[in-house]
Design an enzyme around this catalytic site. Structure first.
Site, short mmCIF file in Angstrom:
data_model
loop_
_atom_site.label_atom_id
_atom_site.label_comp_id
_atom_site.label_asym_id
_atom_site.label_seq_id
_atom_site.Cartn_x
_atom_site.Cartn_y
_atom_site.Cartn_z
N GLU A 115 0.79 -1.24 0.00
CA GLU A 115 0.00 0.00 0.00
C GLU A 115 0.82 1.29 0.00
O GLU A 115 0.26 2.37 0.18
CB GLU A 115 -1.00 0.01 1.17
CG GLU A 115 -2.03 -1.11 1.06
CD GLU A 115 -3.09 -1.06 2.15
OE1 GLU A 115 -2.94 -0.28 3.12
OE2 GLU A 115 -4.08 -1.81 2.04
N GLU A 146 -7.07 -7.56 -1.49
CA GLU A 146 -7.51 -7.32 -0.12
C GLU A 146 -8.95 -6.82 -0.15
O GLU A 146 -9.29 -5.96 -0.97
CB GLU A 146 -6.66 -6.25 0.60
CG GLU A 146 -5.37 -6.72 1.19
CD GLU A 146 -4.76 -5.68 2.13
OE1 GLU A 146 -5.53 -4.91 2.75
OE2 GLU A 146 -3.53 -5.63 2.22
#
Length: 900
Positions: A468, A564
């Protein structure tokens, strides 16, 4: 020969160097015991190596309670603010000292440490993911020797490193206050989650978390073997890159390098004598080639696509002086590609994995460390249980998340054996990171060693530079927009110029993603930080939506690959009782608030429940707290079911603008690190949540998947991962809530297309229910639909599925069923598998079984009962009396808490 003294506990026999003989010297043998003390000597206790300070202090009785009990994540924080010294003595014989080289090797120190041998400083450590080797030939002596490892407080050291930055350029990272954690872990090469995360506590441990070995040899020690398998028309070529270490030697070495692979029918060998020049002082490598006829090899496949064939490989270095070093591995033969090609319509690139030239829909989850204490993350029983639970749930991929650990050799070995592909992040997550020379050098060593250690595993599918951080930089998560170009250059320096380049130089047979989520090739073309790193037209996305209804498929994005996604739920009441007192067990207690690390976590759970379930209970009532737990798990399971089926149905979808062709669904997260609200499907004590039982169904190889479109149309798709077409029968049943007899059913024959999604039914929902006999008014509140899929001869080939036309809080004529355990019996030819028959007098929703104080799992749980009887199994590893199991089983369902 090579001698080895083991200064910690014995490493597992697999995957490691095997020496001709060894002297084992664990924590309480060979006249020496590891001890640990803090800097001022207040505490001095026996220590275990491999181990860590929290474990040592707990065993010694200094920490008198479970580290997870109540508020001990805060109360025990003092441990991490101390400096600790590990020490021991050990004996060395004269024949050991006769070897030309003696190395002291630490496979893992956590984290900032100085090492002393016989009171001489021999080196420093600053990366828990690095193996440190010290040549101690000139320091060690016959008889008693002593070793000391002085480890600094990670909290204090992280702060010092943060404060050393230039004042005009700050690398930020402090976890949110809700985490109850510590700051600046991004300045340490340490498990990032050890300073707390939104699903876990802060226990910034220190210790010698992996083995310590004293090695003695004459010429060289064989360190690593990397491999590449190349397929041709009639053979497999197995290229082995063999690495050996000699100390600081700069002259050439000579010796025999040999390798042997055991197939099911033959032993394939190669031997060559070679003189090598060092590629760095003390480091050498050579290439060996084994050629194996294809007829002797069976392919390795991911779970659900075929068998996981592994072949023993032994590699040996030896010379005329009888010096010998050996390494054993297990090899799987398979090819893997990450396909990123232009889509046929509209904009974008595909993003999917091919294994052995077969496109694979990645089904699975994300793996966080199995324990907050690094030394306990390698517990064999826990790892085996979790990975087997993933396999049972029809998963074929796990993403090892970048804020955790490079897992133990056992983890990857079991992933190989169970067919679980590994999306391997490097350990960088949700932070900006420094890029000074020392940090980059440490990372370079880390990446080199970890790639060489793990590369031979067929389960490793992809390397990813971070978690991320591309999105964090582009979207200004940490206030970096004021100097974006400089932070971007640091990003490129770390993840591209360092991690990516080193990884591809070591292993050019696997794909590399700079970040996750990322646009893949498109991100690279946009200078490695895309304008929208979470584009649905490229790469993978992380998608969380706590505002919209998780039971509505229109909530979710059509994407190429979802790596995710998820929703929180509570752990079971039983799990929470393990670490609390009775007054803690209500929603607004101090304990419960402390356990919720996700900002706005509880309000989001409550809001999601309220979309679909009738919840009118006192949220702060201790007696009603288990109801909230149950409802949160229903909501989580249904939300993941809805989202996962949405992704699987989108496999063949390609919209006019180019969205779709989804080929991956990895939900966040598989396992829990403590007893607290989280996204996990398996609780810390191993108990399956409703979600994990649902995952077994929504990841099934063949699935009938119904849904209600935004325009009110009932659509039924048939999803298949099977590689052949087959004929099937779709059965649709319509039930009213007050009867176990369906009021309507239809059947239709279909061809289930291989590795594809087949549309089997479309009809306006209200009209269909009226035809079924649900009445002209409020039809969607009076009935629900139930689906089965069978072969032409009636064999069930898919889990049953269901669809609620309206939120369950709007039901009419729904009353609580009476569910009983009709019988419990031992399954034939089994000691620990029990068959349980249940009876009900009415439709039962989300039937949940508990076998209190008997660890194990049911074959199904959280299910619907639409027939008077159902049989399930209960599996445990313990010898259990049938009568006690019968007495332990409790049953409840949604109807127990429903008020019309």
């Amino acid at each position: 020969m090579i001698s080895k003294i083991q200064l910690g506990l014995i490493l597992p026999w697999f995957w490691i160097q095997i020496y001709s003989y060894e002297i084992l010297l664990d924590h309480n043998k060979n006249d020496g015991t590891w001890m640990v003390r803090n800097e001022n000597g207040t505490y001095k206790v026996a220590a275990t190596v491999p181990g860590g300070i929290y474990t040592d202090l707990s065993v010694a009785g200094i920490l008198t309670q479970d580290i997870y009990y109540r508020f001990n994540d805060i109360e025990y924080r003092w441990v991490s603010k101390e400096n600790w010294t590990y020490s021991r003595t050990f004996e060395v014989s004269e024949d050991f000292l006769e070897k030309q080289q003696i190395f002291l090797v630490f496979y893992g120190i956590d984290t900032i440490a100085s090492v002393y041998l016989n009171d001489q400083h021999i080196g420093d450590c600053e990366n828990m993911f690095v193996r440190y080797s010290y040549n101690v030939k000139s320091i060690i002596h016959t008889g008693t020797n002593n070793i000391k490892v002085k480890i600094l407080s990670p909290i204090n050291e992280a702060k010092k490193r943060f404060e050393k930055q230039a004042t005009n350029y700050i690398v930020p990272a402090c976890v949110p206050d809700e985490y109850h954690g510590e700051c600046h872990v991004n300045f340490l090469r340490k498990m990032q989650a050890s300073f707390a995360w939104d699903w876990g506590p802060a226990f910034p441990s220190v210790g010698i978390w992996k083995s310590v070995v004293l090695e003695a040899f004459d010429i060289a020690v064989l360190r690593e073997v990397m491999l590449q398998t190349v397929e041709s028309n009639n053979k497999w070529s197995l290229y082995l890159n063999v690495f050996v270490e000699t100390g600081n030697q700069t002259s050439n070495i000579s010796g025999n390098f040999s390798a042997s692979l055991t197939t099911y029918t033959n032993l394939v060998t190669v031997t060559k004598y070679e003189t090598l020049s060092p590629y760095a002082p003390g480091f050498f490598n050579t290439i060996l080639l084994l050629e194996i006829p294809k007829s002797q090899i069976q392919l390795w496949w991911p779970n659900g696509y075929g068998d996981q064939k592994l072949y023993p490989l032994e590699v040996v270095f030896s010379n005329e002086h009888n010096s010998k070093s050996t390494k054993t591995l297990k090899v799987g033969f398979r090819s893997i590609q990450l396909v990123q090609e232009p889509v046929a319509i509209g904009t974008g690139l595909t993003f999917y994995f091919k294994v052995n030239n077969v496109p694979i829909f990645a089904k699975g989850s994300n793996w966080i460390p199995s324990h907050v204490l690094p030394e306990k993350s390698a517990e064999p029983k826990r790892i085996e249980y979790l990975l087997e639970s993933a396999r049972i749930a029809n998963m074929n991929m796990l993403r090892v998340w970048g804020g955790g650990l490079y897992e133990s050799d056992l983890f990857y070995q079991l992933a190989d054996e169970k067919g679980l592909l590994i999306w391997q992040d490097f350990m960088f997550a949700c932070s900006m990171y420094p890029t000074d020379d020392n940090f980059l050098q440490s990372v370079s060593t880390e990446v080199t060693q970890q790639v060489r250690r793990l590369q031979h595993h067929p389960s490793i599918a992809i390397w990813a530079g971070n978690n991320e951080n591309e999105a964090a930089l582009r979207d200004n998560w940490y206030g970096t927009s004021n100097d974006f170009n400089r932070y971007k250059q640091d990003y490129i320096t770390l993840y591209v110029d360092t991690i990516r380049n080193i990884t591809l130089a070591q292993d050019n047979v696997r794909p590399f993603a700079v970040s996750s989520p990322s646009n893949g090739i498109e991100s690279e073309e946009e200078g490695y930080v895309a304008n929208n790193p979470s584009s649905t037209f490229y790469g993978d996305i992380h998608y969380y939506n706590y505002i919209s209804n998780g039971w509505d498929p229109d909530t979710f994005k059509v994407t190429r690959f979802s790596s995710e996604y998820g929703y929180q739920s509570m752990p079971s009441f039983l799990s929470l009782t393990e670490v609390s007192i009775p007054s803690d067990l209500r929603l607004y207690s101090e304990f419960t608030r402390n356990r919720q690390h996700h900002p706005y976590g509880y309000p989001e759970i409550i809001a999601e429940i309220d979309y679909n379930l009738q919840y009118s209970h006192n949220l702060n009532d201790t007696e009603q707290y288990p109801i909230f737990i149950y409802f949160s798990q229903i909501n989580q399971a249904m939300s993941y079911k809805t989202e996962t089926e949405f992704y699987r149905r989108s496999r063949n979808l390609l919209t006019s603008d180019g969205q779709g062709l989804t080929m991956g669904a990895l939900y966040w997260q598989l396992n829990d690190i403590w007893q607290a609200p989280s996204w996990a499907s398996i609780e810390f004590n191993g108990k399956w949540k409703i979600l994990h039982y649902f995952a077994k169904d929504f990841f099934a190889p063949i699935l009938v998947s119904p849904y209600k479109r935004a325009d009110g149309v009932l659509r039924v798709d048939l999803i298949s991962d099977i590689l052949t077409d087959m004929q099937c029968v779709l059965n649709i049943f319509v039930y009213k809530w007050n009867s176990l007899n369906p009021i309507y059913n239809i059947s239709s024959n279909h061809t289930l297309n291989n590795a594809s999604v087949t549309n089997a039914f479309n009809h306006d929902m209200k009209e269909f229910l009226q035809i079924a006999g649900c009445g002209a008014n409020e039809t969607t509140s009076k009935c629900f639909l139930y689906f089965t899929l069978t072969s032409l001869d009636g064999e069930e080939i898919s889990p049953h599925n269901f669809l609620f036309p309206q939120p369950l809080k709007k039901l009419m004529n729904f009353t609580a069923p009476d569910i009983t355990v009709a019988s419990v019996s031992l399954a034939p030819n089994s000691q620990n598998v029990f068959e349980i028959e249940l009876k009900t007098d009415k439709i039962a929703l989300f039937v949940w079984l508990e076998a209190y104080n008997i660890p194990g799992h049911f074959s199904s749980n959280g299910f619907l009962m639409v027939k008077p009887n159902i049989s399930i199994t209960f599996v445990t590893k313990y010898n259990v009396d049938i009568n006690k199991l019968h007495e332990a089983i409790t049953i409840f369902s949604l109807g127990d808490y429903y008020k019309e």
